[in-house]
Enzyme design. Structure first.
Site, PDB file in Angstrom:
ATOM      1  N   HIS A  79       0.833  -1.217   0.000  1.00  0.00           N
ATOM      2  CA  HIS A  79       0.000   0.000   0.000  1.00  0.00           C
ATOM      3  C   HIS A  79       0.867   1.267   0.000  1.00  0.00           C
ATOM      4  O   HIS A  79       0.527   2.263   0.642  1.00  0.00           O
ATOM      5  CB  HIS A  79      -0.943   0.038   1.215  1.00  0.00           C
ATOM      6  CG  HIS A  79      -1.950  -1.075   1.227  1.00  0.00           C
ATOM      7  ND1 HIS A  79      -3.223  -0.929   0.736  1.00  0.00           N
ATOM      8  CD2 HIS A  79      -1.877  -2.352   1.668  1.00  0.00           C
ATOM      9  CE1 HIS A  79      -3.889  -2.069   0.895  1.00  0.00           C
ATOM     10  NE2 HIS A  79      -3.091  -2.953   1.451  1.00  0.00           N
ATOM     11  N   ASN A 152     -10.455  -2.724   2.395  1.00  0.00           N
ATOM     12  CA  ASN A 152     -10.119  -2.717   0.968  1.00  0.00           C
ATOM     13  C   ASN A 152     -11.380  -2.444   0.147  1.00  0.00           C
ATOM     14  O   ASN A 152     -12.483  -2.410   0.692  1.00  0.00           O
ATOM     15  CB  ASN A 152      -9.565  -4.085   0.553  1.00  0.00           C
ATOM     16  CG  ASN A 152      -8.085  -4.246   0.875  1.00  0.00           C
ATOM     17  OD1 ASN A 152      -7.390  -3.264   1.160  1.00  0.00           O
ATOM     18  ND2 ASN A 152      -7.604  -5.462   0.834  1.00  0.00           N
ATOM     19  N   HIS A 343      -4.071   0.965  11.892  1.00  0.00           N
ATOM     20  CA  HIS A 343      -3.846  -0.281  12.619  1.00  0.00           C
ATOM     21  C   HIS A 343      -5.200  -0.921  12.922  1.00  0.00           C
ATOM     22  O   HIS A 343      -6.020  -0.309  13.620  1.00  0.00           O
ATOM     23  CB  HIS A 343      -3.120   0.048  13.933  1.00  0.00           C
ATOM     24  CG  HIS A 343      -2.586  -1.148  14.653  1.00  0.00           C
ATOM     25  ND1 HIS A 343      -3.145  -2.403  14.552  1.00  0.00           N
ATOM     26  CD2 HIS A 343      -1.538  -1.281  15.495  1.00  0.00           C
ATOM     27  CE1 HIS A 343      -2.455  -3.245  15.294  1.00  0.00           C
ATOM     28  NE2 HIS A 343      -1.481  -2.600  15.876  1.00  0.00           N
ATOM     29  N   TYR A 366       0.862  -4.255  12.234  1.00  0.00           N
ATOM     30  CA  TYR A 366       0.778  -2.821  11.929  1.00  0.00           C
ATOM     31  C   TYR A 366       1.613  -1.951  12.872  1.00  0.00           C
ATOM     32  O   TYR A 366       2.184  -0.960  12.446  1.00  0.00           O
ATOM     33  CB  TYR A 366      -0.691  -2.378  11.841  1.00  0.00           C
ATOM     34  CG  TYR A 366      -1.368  -2.903  10.588  1.00  0.00           C
ATOM     35  CD1 TYR A 366      -1.593  -4.269  10.421  1.00  0.00           C
ATOM     36  CD2 TYR A 366      -1.741  -2.065   9.550  1.00  0.00           C
ATOM     37  CE1 TYR A 366      -2.188  -4.778   9.275  1.00  0.00           C
ATOM     38  CE2 TYR A 366      -2.348  -2.562   8.399  1.00  0.00           C
ATOM     39  CZ  TYR A 366      -2.561  -3.925   8.275  1.00  0.00           C
ATOM     40  OH  TYR A 366      -3.141  -4.418   7.126  1.00  0.00           O
TER      41      TYR A 366
HETATM   42 FE1  HDE Z   1      -2.532  -4.798   5.421  1.00  0.00          FE
HETATM   43  N1  HDE Z   1      -0.714  -4.012   5.854  1.00  0.00           N
HETATM   44  N2  HDE Z   1      -1.837  -6.632   5.955  1.00  0.00           N
HETATM   45  N3  HDE Z   1      -4.266  -5.675   4.816  1.00  0.00           N
HETATM   46  N4  HDE Z   1      -3.198  -3.050   4.801  1.00  0.00           N
HETATM   47  C1  HDE Z   1      -0.372  -2.713   5.720  1.00  0.00           C
HETATM   48  O1  HDE Z   1       0.713  -1.439   7.363  1.00  0.00           O
HETATM   49  C2  HDE Z   1      -0.715  -6.862   6.646  1.00  0.00           C
HETATM   50  C3  HDE Z   1      -4.599  -6.990   4.886  1.00  0.00           C
HETATM   51  C4  HDE Z   1      -4.463  -2.744   4.382  1.00  0.00           C
HETATM   52  O2  HDE Z   1      -3.269   3.482   3.996  1.00  0.00           O
HETATM   53  C5  HDE Z   1       0.948  -2.374   6.349  1.00  0.00           C
HETATM   54  O3  HDE Z   1       0.943   0.768   7.769  1.00  0.00           O
HETATM   55  C6  HDE Z   1      -0.624  -8.250   7.014  1.00  0.00           C
HETATM   56  C7  HDE Z   1      -6.000  -7.187   4.632  1.00  0.00           C
HETATM   57  C8  HDE Z   1      -4.549  -1.359   4.020  1.00  0.00           C
HETATM   58  O4  HDE Z   1      -1.643   3.299   5.460  1.00  0.00           O
HETATM   59  C9  HDE Z   1       1.390  -3.727   6.950  1.00  0.00           C
HETATM   60  C10 HDE Z   1      -1.745  -8.844   6.493  1.00  0.00           C
HETATM   61  C11 HDE Z   1      -6.500  -5.946   4.386  1.00  0.00           C
HETATM   62  C12 HDE Z   1      -3.279  -0.844   4.260  1.00  0.00           C
HETATM   63  C13 HDE Z   1       0.261  -4.633   6.563  1.00  0.00           C
HETATM   64  C14 HDE Z   1      -2.502  -7.819   5.824  1.00  0.00           C
HETATM   65  C15 HDE Z   1      -5.411  -5.010   4.494  1.00  0.00           C
HETATM   66  C16 HDE Z   1      -2.471  -1.916   4.759  1.00  0.00           C
HETATM   67  C17 HDE Z   1       1.916  -1.677   5.446  1.00  0.00           C
HETATM   68  C18 HDE Z   1      -2.151 -10.303   6.557  1.00  0.00           C
HETATM   69  C19 HDE Z   1      -7.941  -5.566   4.021  1.00  0.00           C
HETATM   70  C20 HDE Z   1      -2.810   0.578   4.002  1.00  0.00           C
HETATM   71  C21 HDE Z   1       1.941  -0.232   5.882  1.00  0.00           C
HETATM   72  C22 HDE Z   1      -2.158 -10.856   7.878  1.00  0.00           C
HETATM   73  C23 HDE Z   1      -8.867  -5.788   5.114  1.00  0.00           C
HETATM   74  C24 HDE Z   1      -3.049   1.467   5.182  1.00  0.00           C
HETATM   75  C25 HDE Z   1       1.153  -0.203   7.084  1.00  0.00           C
HETATM   76  C26 HDE Z   1      -2.619   2.875   4.862  1.00  0.00           C
HETATM   77  C27 HDE Z   1      -1.130  -1.771   5.132  1.00  0.00           C
HETATM   78  C28 HDE Z   1       0.242  -5.909   6.942  1.00  0.00           C
HETATM   79  C29 HDE Z   1      -3.702  -8.097   5.125  1.00  0.00           C
HETATM   80  C30 HDE Z   1      -5.602  -3.613   4.261  1.00  0.00           C
HETATM   81  C31 HDE Z   1       2.748  -4.231   6.517  1.00  0.00           C
HETATM   82  C32 HDE Z   1       0.516  -8.894   7.792  1.00  0.00           C
HETATM   83  C33 HDE Z   1      -6.767  -8.512   4.669  1.00  0.00           C
HETATM   84  C34 HDE Z   1      -5.765  -0.615   3.488  1.00  0.00           C
HETATM   85  O5  HDE Z   1       1.469  -3.653   8.347  1.00  0.00           O
END
Ligand code: HDE
Length: 713
Positions: A79, A152, A343, A366
């Site tokens: 993202h 999402n 988060h 997060y």
């Molecule tokens: Fe994320 N995801 N994600 N994700 N995600 C991040 O956090 C992660 C997942 C989502 O505009 C990171 O601050 C793991 C699902 C959005 O700043 C990180 C897993 C969904 C955003 C991270 C998922 C999301 C992130 C990278 C699986 C939809 C952007 C930067 C266990 C419900 C937020 C950050 C923004 C961002 C990890 C799966 C949505 C690396 C480990 C499912 C919208 O922490």
């Protein structure tokens, strides 16, 4: 320093504009160093003689360059590319029956929000129009603390367990040896992984649909994805799924168009959001919830804890409970959109987690990612991340601590500080986790209730109109066509066949290989369910009842408004000014915007002798940046057919199924264009300033596209 004085509440109220702020501070404002020393010359470094070497003692130069050298922070690992906006959330009806969350009970409160939309796979500078999931993250600054709904634009995810996330992301990102391709899933490593992960098949249907190439961030649905819990003041829980429904409807562009937009304006979505807000066309979404009693946890033939499944709206309707309005652009991209830290673990009393294993993994990830990205556990002190609720605790120090804690007490319990701050009892708003009973063996296993990977993929595919199904076939043919390893294509065809035999056959035809008769069992490659003896259903359930809500074209909440749509007016010297004016006014009254395009900037002289200001030239404008096209009448219009860019413009509009209107001499240009076959998406009139044409064009534009044309091109 000025931004640090603005609060998130001020931002939501849109209080003081930059211009006003700057004016009030312009007098006596000098350029200074970071230590506050006034700078006398910001153009020349300190040298030994005017042609001599620079001096190390130039603390002003060194400070400026050092700060510059450190301007970048690590981009988000996923993202990375995002667009943000401030706004507010307003509740329609108190939700006390289900949740005690204050902001979901008081209809008089405007809760400030900050939203960040994003793509997932690309780097921070990548194109907005990549085929990808869009992040839809909302930070609610509630009076009881920050609540982040980090969702999402698709209601399901690729994987069921957090353990697979690094693998998924490694597979989809640019390949590690040559860092190719940027922001694209059409390459071997992604499809290699997917072909071995049948649990991804439902999500694959979504990302191969037009949901993955939205027309605008303002025209996307949003979803919390996981099942969460609402908890009321009697400590009773209900499962809840969150939905955002855009007031402008849900729309996508054509894939060829998406690729061309990426070249013409890779900031297309970012700019569209920015300009809509600057023009006062504030995007709005309604918040909807699907609420399921705890007693219905096992009622469905899928598991509520499985993030690769959705609850069809026909089974559990979406209740609309409030609306979100985005009414203010960030003052500074880095300070706000880049530094915002979301988060899923930021929750408030009245909202709680479930045991969805993907959500549970996210709860760890997060904070950890913010530590590496923002570099300090004090990221909550960055203005965009600050809660508006009072905040007191004994956490201390760390990199770049802003708060100056007074006194000597930094522990609890204490007597020297009078016991402060105190723990809050439940009736004082203290957070207590939902008292779920958990009693089990420690295992590394996947629940059998997660094992049907094909039925909801088939549900999605079968719920689409034939046009949308064709788009999925084309997207899969494009993506798998770019895959070089034939075995990967074959495995994918095997999986597609398990979703829908027709779908697989159509893609197979485009790939020039047959659907394998005995597809490899992908589960043998990876996640190990077979080792544990689980019997995976190998085909989709045949008794699927299609869900209209899953189709963008059938979705009953689809909006027919043309508000904020951009319509190109192809003009020339000698255009009929009345023809331009009448259509422009009609479109404006319907909320759309006419953009006058001509061979040169400045003004053109109409056949009536009036001057018409030109906004773009044919060298700058491109059909892919507009929603529809109108060619007015006028003697000078006939010459447009000699301009190469006009021909390209019309051909692209035609191929991307846009509505085209033309009158008088304009209509003749369309009729004489041998590449364009007349169809109901092309509205022509021989008359000038034809009011009937205006009405039918506006009605047509409300349908977004005349996708039926694809059959003839
Ligand atoms: Fe994320 N995801 N994600 N994700 N995600 C991040 O956090 C992660 C997942 C989502 O505009 C990171 O601050 C793991 C699902 C959005 O700043 C990180 C897993 C969904 C955003 C991270 C998922 C999301 C992130 C990278 C699986 C939809 C952007 C930067 C266990 C419900 C937020 C950050 C923004 C961002 C990890 C799966 C949505 C690396 C480990 C499912 C919208 O922490």
């Amino acid at each position: 320093m000025k931004n640090s004085k603005k609060t998130n509440q001020d931002n939501a109220d849109g209080k003081q504009s930059d211009l006003e702020f700057n004016k009030s501070h312009a007098e006596n404002e000098f350029l200074t160093t970071n230590q506050g020393v006034k700078i006398n010359d910001n153009n020349n470094s300190l040298k030994s003689g005017e042609r001599g070497p620079s001096l190390l003692e130039d603390f002003i130069l060194r400070e400026k360059i050092t700060h510059f050298d450190h301007e970048r922070i690590p981009e988000r690992i996923v993202h990375a590319r995002g667009s943000g906006a401030h706004g507010y959330f307003e509740l329609y009806e108190p939700m006390g029956k289900y949740t005690k969350a204050g902001f979901l009970n008081d209809t008089s409160i405007k809760t400030p929000v900050f939203v960040r939309f994003s793509t997932v796979a690309g780097s921070r500078g990548s194109t907005d129009l990549a085929r990808d999931v869009r992040g839809f993250a909302v930070k609610f600054y509630t009076q009881e603390g920050v609540f982040d709904l980090v969702g999402n634009n698709m209601p399901v995810f690729f994987i069921q367990d957090a353990m697979k996330f690094p693998d998924l992301i490694h597979a989809v990102k640019a390949e590690p040896h040559n860092e190719i391709p940027q922001a694209a899933s059409a390459h071997d490593t992604f499809w290699d992984f997917i072909s071995l992960m049948p649990e991804s098949m439902h999500m694959i249907m979504w990302v191969m649909s037009d949901r993955a190439i939205p027309r605008s961030l303002r025209m996307m649905e949003g979803f919390g994805v996981h099942t969460f819990r609402f908890v009321n003041d009697k400590n009773e829980a209900h499962f809840v799924k969150f939905h955002w429904k855009p007031k402008l409807g849900t729309h996508g562009v054509a894939w060829d168009e998406a690729q061309k937009i990426s070249g013409k304006n890779s900031d297309f979505h970012k700019q569209d959001l920015w300009e809509a807000i600057e023009e006062g066309n504030f995007p709005e979404w309604e918040l909807g919830v699907q609420i399921i009693p705890e007693s219905d946890e096992h009622k469905y033939d899928f598991d509520l804890l499985d993030p690769t499944k959705l609850i069809p709206e026909e089974l559990v309707p979406v209740t609309i409970i409030g609306k979100m309005v985005l009414n203010k652009n960030p003052d500074n991209f880095f300070a706000e959109t880049e530094q915002v830290a979301f988060h899923p673990g930021h929750i408030v009393p009245g909202i709680d987690f479930t045991n969805d294993p993907l959500l549970q993994g996210r709860l760890f990830s997060y904070t950890d990612t913010q530590l590496s990205r923002l570099g300090s556990p004090n990221f909550h002190e960055i203005p965009i991340n600050r809660t508006i609720a009072p905040m007191h605790n004994h956490q201390r120090d760390g990199h770049m601590r802003q708060e100056i804690a007074v006194g000597k007490v930094s522990y609890h319990p204490n007597s020297l500080g009078g016991g402060c701050p105190f723990q809050a009892k439940m009736d004082q708003g203290g957070f207590t986790s939902f008292n779920e009973r958990v009693d089990a063996h420690k295992v590394r296993e996947r629940s059998k209730s997660f094992s049907d990977h094909f039925s909801q993929a088939a549900l999605f595919y079968n719920s689409q109109t034939p046009i949308e199904q064709d788009h999925i076939v084309s997207a899969l043919s494009f993506e798998l066509g770019k895959v070089e390893t034939v075995a990967i294509r074959e495995r994918m065809l095997g999986l597609l066949n398990q979703v829908d035999a027709n779908l697989a056959a159509k893609v197979a035809k485009n790939l020039g290989i047959p659907v394998p008769k005995n597809p490899e069992k992908p589960m043998n490659h990876g996640v190990g369910a077979d080792d544990k003896g689980n019997q995976e259903p190998s085909k989709a359930n045949q008794n699927i009842v299609p869900s209209d809500a899953l189709s963008m074209l059938k979705n009953p909440t689809i909006s027919n408004t043309i508000a904020t749509r951009q319509i190109a007016f192809l003009c020339n010297e000698g255009v009929n000014a009345d023809s331009v004016k009448v259509m422009k006014t009609a479109l404006k009254n319907a909320g759309a915007k006419a953009v006058i395009i001509a061979p040169h900037l400045g003004t053109i002289v109409s056949e009536e002798g009036t001057e018409i200001p030109v906004e773009q030239t044919y060298k700058i404008a491109a059909s892919v940046l507009f929603d529809g096209v109108f060619i007015p009448s006028g003697k000078g219009i006939a010459d447009l057919s000699k301009i190469k860019e006009v021909k390209e413009f019309l051909n692209d509009s035609y191929h991307h199924c846009k509505f085209i209107a033309a009158e008088g001499e304009g209509a003749k240009i369309i009729k004489n264009n041998s590449d364009i076959k007349e169809d109901p998406g092309i509205l022509l009139s021989e008359n000038h300033s034809d009011k009937n044409l205006n009405v039918s064009f506006i009605k047509a534009l409300g349908r977004h596209r005349f996708w039926e044309r694809e059959k003839n091109i």
